[in-house]
Design a protein around this motif. Structure first.
Motif: not given
Length: 209
Positions: A14-16, A30-31, A53, A55
């Motif tokens: 998950i990248n956020g 994330n989104h 940010q 990951r």
């Protein structure tokens, strides 16, 4: 790009933005979706501060009526976590407790040196469980696949490593020998079939000596 592991983890990463941090968990947005992720203290401390940010590499735990998402700051730590939970008596919570107390490279060193005392001193590990970990994981850690020094996790090199490991040879030694043999100019000039035969033959000779 293919995923750098062979076990199914469902959600690779998950990248956020990190929204919260606790002693054993983080929250990441994330989104528009915020995830609560269980993590080791060492991973949490190595991640950026709240509001930044990041990951995180994940593993979804799903059993009967329980579901939890575990996260790690590196692929290597996730490999080590998955290896630890494969040992009888070490569940996800126990593995996180271990990884919160010792860095992956130090834990790897305990296994390489067969340091039972070092393993047994870790939180939640008695001598009996430490012995199980040592016997089951010594020379067979999956995290070596993430840093195999040139052996592809999906190419023929991987099949050679698996074949030799299945014969009972220690994986770390197999990886090192296969890597060196692949650099041999005489072997490199051979066709695919002859190359495989020669690498396996010479590897077995070296491993058996």
């Amino acid at each position: 790009m293919s995923c750098p592991f062979r076990r199914i983890v469902l959600i690779n990463s998950i990248n956020g933005v990190i929204t919260e941090k606790g002693d054993s968990w983080i929250c990441m947005e994330n989104h528009g979706m915020e995830w609560q992720i269980i993590s080791s203290g060492i991973s949490i401390s190595s991640l950026p501060a709240v509001g930044n940010q990041a990951r995180i590499f994940t593993w979804l735990y799903h059993k009967e009526d329980q579901m939890a998402l575990y996260g790690f700051s590196s692929v290597k730590e996730r490999f080590l976590f998955l290896d630890l939970i494969s040992v009888s008596g070490v569940g996800p919570k126990g593995a996180i407790k271990i990884l919160s107390a010792v860095r992956p490279d130090q834990l790897m060193l305990y296994l390489e040196e067969e340091n039972l005392e070092g393993l047994a001193s870790l939180p939640g590990l008695g001598k009996k469980t430490a012995q199980k970990i040592l016997l089951q994981l010594r020379g067979k850690l999956s995290w070596e696949d993430a840093d195999s020094g040139g052996t592809s996790s999906h190419g023929p090199e991987s099949e050679w490593v698996e074949s030799l490991t299945a014969m009972g040879f220690e994986k770390r030694k197999v990886l090192s020998i296969v890597k060196n043999l692949m650099k041999d100019e005489d072997i490199a000039s051979l066709g695919p079939d002859k190359k495989e035969q020669e690498i396996l033959r010479r590897a077995i000779v070296e491993l058996s000596s």
